[in-house]
Structure formats: C-alpha cells, structure tokens
Design a protein around this motif. Structure first.
Motif, PDB file in Angstrom:
ATOM      1  N   TYR A 187     -82.205  18.268 -60.769  1.00  0.00           N
ATOM      2  CA  TYR A 187     -81.580  17.279 -59.896  1.00  0.00           C
ATOM      3  C   TYR A 187     -80.348  17.859 -59.217  1.00  0.00           C
ATOM      4  CZ  TYR A 187     -84.417  13.529 -61.855  1.00  0.00           C
ATOM      5  OH  TYR A 187     -85.457  12.722 -62.218  1.00  0.00           O
ATOM      6  N   ALA A 188     -80.219  17.560 -57.934  1.00  0.00           N
ATOM      7  CA  ALA A 188     -78.940  17.739 -57.271  1.00  0.00           C
ATOM      8  C   ALA A 188     -78.067  16.538 -57.643  1.00  0.00           C
ATOM      9  CB  ALA A 188     -79.119  17.819 -55.762  1.00  0.00           C
ATOM     10  N   VAL A 189     -76.778  16.777 -57.762  1.00  0.00           N
ATOM     11  CA  VAL A 189     -75.855  15.705 -58.141  1.00  0.00           C
ATOM     12  C   VAL A 189     -74.759  15.600 -57.099  1.00  0.00           C
ATOM     13  CG1 VAL A 189     -74.211  14.893 -59.861  1.00  0.00           C
ATOM     14  CG2 VAL A 189     -76.352  15.975 -60.590  1.00  0.00           C
ATOM     15  N   GLY A 190     -74.543  14.407 -56.648  1.00  0.00           N
ATOM     16  CA  GLY A 190     -73.513  14.164 -55.651  1.00  0.00           C
ATOM     17  C   GLY A 190     -72.442  13.235 -56.176  1.00  0.00           C
ATOM     18  N   TRP A 191     -71.290  13.335 -55.557  1.00  0.00           N
ATOM     19  CA  TRP A 191     -70.202  12.386 -55.787  1.00  0.00           C
ATOM     20  C   TRP A 191     -70.012  11.584 -54.497  1.00  0.00           C
ATOM     21  CZ3 TRP A 191     -67.793  11.287 -60.281  1.00  0.00           C
ATOM     22  CH2 TRP A 191     -67.894  12.206 -61.331  1.00  0.00           C
ATOM     23  N   PHE A 192     -69.857  10.291 -54.691  1.00  0.00           N
ATOM     24  CA  PHE A 192     -69.576   9.377 -53.587  1.00  0.00           C
ATOM     25  C   PHE A 192     -68.365   8.539 -53.966  1.00  0.00           C
ATOM     26  CE2 PHE A 192     -73.370   9.869 -50.942  1.00  0.00           C
ATOM     27  CZ  PHE A 192     -74.181  10.573 -51.814  1.00  0.00           C
ATOM     28  N   ARG A 193     -67.787   7.883 -52.990  1.00  0.00           N
ATOM     29  CA  ARG A 193     -66.665   7.002 -53.294  1.00  0.00           C
ATOM     30  C   ARG A 193     -66.726   5.769 -52.413  1.00  0.00           C
ATOM     31  NH1 ARG A 193     -61.472  10.443 -50.902  1.00  0.00           N
ATOM     32  NH2 ARG A 193     -61.810   9.953 -48.683  1.00  0.00           N
ATOM     33  N   GLN A 194     -66.124   4.718 -52.918  1.00  0.00           N
ATOM     34  CA  GLN A 194     -66.092   3.479 -52.160  1.00  0.00           C
ATOM     35  C   GLN A 194     -64.740   2.812 -52.357  1.00  0.00           C
ATOM     36  OE1 GLN A 194     -69.356   0.783 -52.958  1.00  0.00           O
ATOM     37  NE2 GLN A 194     -69.084  -0.221 -50.983  1.00  0.00           N
ATOM     38  N   ALA A 195     -64.046   2.640 -51.256  1.00  0.00           N
ATOM     39  CA  ALA A 195     -62.767   1.941 -51.268  1.00  0.00           C
ATOM     40  C   ALA A 195     -63.012   0.471 -50.937  1.00  0.00           C
ATOM     41  CB  ALA A 195     -61.824   2.566 -50.241  1.00  0.00           C
ATOM     42  N   PRO A 196     -62.104  -0.405 -51.340  1.00  0.00           N
ATOM     43  CA  PRO A 196     -62.288  -1.841 -51.057  1.00  0.00           C
ATOM     44  C   PRO A 196     -62.490  -2.106 -49.576  1.00  0.00           C
ATOM     45  CG  PRO A 196     -60.491  -1.513 -52.599  1.00  0.00           C
ATOM     46  CD  PRO A 196     -60.887  -0.149 -52.124  1.00  0.00           C
ATOM     47  N   GLY A 197     -63.531  -2.868 -49.261  1.00  0.00           N
ATOM     48  CA  GLY A 197     -63.805  -3.231 -47.889  1.00  0.00           C
ATOM     49  C   GLY A 197     -64.451  -2.156 -47.049  1.00  0.00           C
ATOM     50  N   LYS A 198     -64.777  -1.032 -47.685  1.00  0.00           N
ATOM     51  CA  LYS A 198     -65.387   0.072 -46.940  1.00  0.00           C
ATOM     52  C   LYS A 198     -66.749   0.412 -47.514  1.00  0.00           C
ATOM     53  CE  LYS A 198     -61.080   2.219 -45.404  1.00  0.00           C
ATOM     54  NZ  LYS A 198     -60.317   3.503 -45.300  1.00  0.00           N
ATOM     55  N   GLU A 199     -67.531   1.123 -46.712  1.00  0.00           N
ATOM     56  CA  GLU A 199     -68.840   1.554 -47.178  1.00  0.00           C
ATOM     57  C   GLU A 199     -68.709   2.745 -48.127  1.00  0.00           C
ATOM     58  OE1 GLU A 199     -71.557   0.238 -43.323  1.00  0.00           O
ATOM     59  OE2 GLU A 199     -71.358   2.340 -43.859  1.00  0.00           O
ATOM     60  N   ARG A 200     -69.720   2.904 -48.949  1.00  0.00           N
ATOM     61  CA  ARG A 200     -69.754   4.060 -49.838  1.00  0.00           C
ATOM     62  C   ARG A 200     -69.909   5.318 -48.989  1.00  0.00           C
ATOM     63  NH1 ARG A 200     -73.060   3.434 -55.340  1.00  0.00           N
ATOM     64  NH2 ARG A 200     -71.713   1.601 -55.241  1.00  0.00           N
ATOM     65  N   GLU A 201     -69.121   6.347 -49.290  1.00  0.00           N
ATOM     66  CA  GLU A 201     -69.171   7.559 -48.487  1.00  0.00           C
ATOM     67  C   GLU A 201     -69.347   8.796 -49.350  1.00  0.00           C
ATOM     68  OE1 GLU A 201     -65.493   7.690 -46.296  1.00  0.00           O
ATOM     69  OE2 GLU A 201     -64.366   8.518 -47.984  1.00  0.00           O
TER      70      GLU A 201
END
Length: 128
Positions: A31-45
C-alpha cells in the motif's frame, strides 16, 4: 488494513511534531500511504504520500522542505515529520492507504477518494 494516527498536539509557530501512522495487516507493504489534513470549514487536502517501497514520495507544494514522510514496513509504520510549523498548518491530520504494489507513482495519490482505508485523525494545533 487498519490505520491509527497519533502524535498530534499543540506547538508554537516554528516548532516541530512527528506524526505516526500505525497499520495492521500482512499486506501493508503493498500500500501507498498518504497524509491528508482538514481544517474547520475546509475540504480535506493532500499533504504527502509515500509509495509502498518508500522509493517515491510527493508533497503538497507548501510542505516541501518542511515536512518529510517516511515508512518502516518492518514495523508497519508511516511517519510525517513536520518542521517549521505555521498557524495555517492547524488541522486534523489523517493517514490513509491505497492498494499500490507497482513500482510507479500513482497520479491519483493526491486525491482523497482514491484511498481505501483511513485512520481516525490526530489534531495538530499551531499557535502564533
């Protein structure tokens, strides 16, 4: 594959944190593994991704030079070292896995919907 992210916390601007993503499953090294983040009111990036072998990595432009993704298949772990943190890095950070046993970088690895498995997220707060 089950994923569990940890290592978040609160730091001052300019500080560092190391996030960990612990995986279960015998095929983790496919598996490739990614990190994403999501701030309040914003889309996951997208933040960063690493191929199954560790040979290929990719970063969001604003993270290049500050964040480093790495993995240990022997320990079923993926790490995200975050340096020179900024208040705009404040978000919930998630690790995710996508089946990718081949040698090539996947063009879809920046897209959250491409990922099959997600961890629960860990909060990172950077104060100014």
């Amino acid at each position: 594959v089950q994923l569990q992210a940890s290592g978040g916390g609160e730091v001052q601007a300019g500080g560092s944190l190391r996030l960990s993503c612990a995986a279960s499953g015998r095929t983790f090294n496919s598996y490739a593994v990614g990190w994403f983040r999501q701030a309040p009111g914003k889309e996951r990036e997208f933040v960063a991704v690493i191929s199954w072998s560790g040979a290929n990595t990719d970063y969001r432009d604003s993270m290049k030079g500050r964040f480093t993704i790495s993995r240990s298949n022997a320990q079923n772990m993926v790490y995200l070292q975050m340096n020179s943190l900024k208040p705009e890095d404040t978000a919930v950070y998630y690790c995710a896995a996508v089946w990718a046993p081949g040698p090539n970088y996947g063009l879809g690895w920046r897209i959250p919907n491409e990922y099959e498995y997600w961890g629960q997220g860990t909060q990172v707060t950077v104060s100014s």
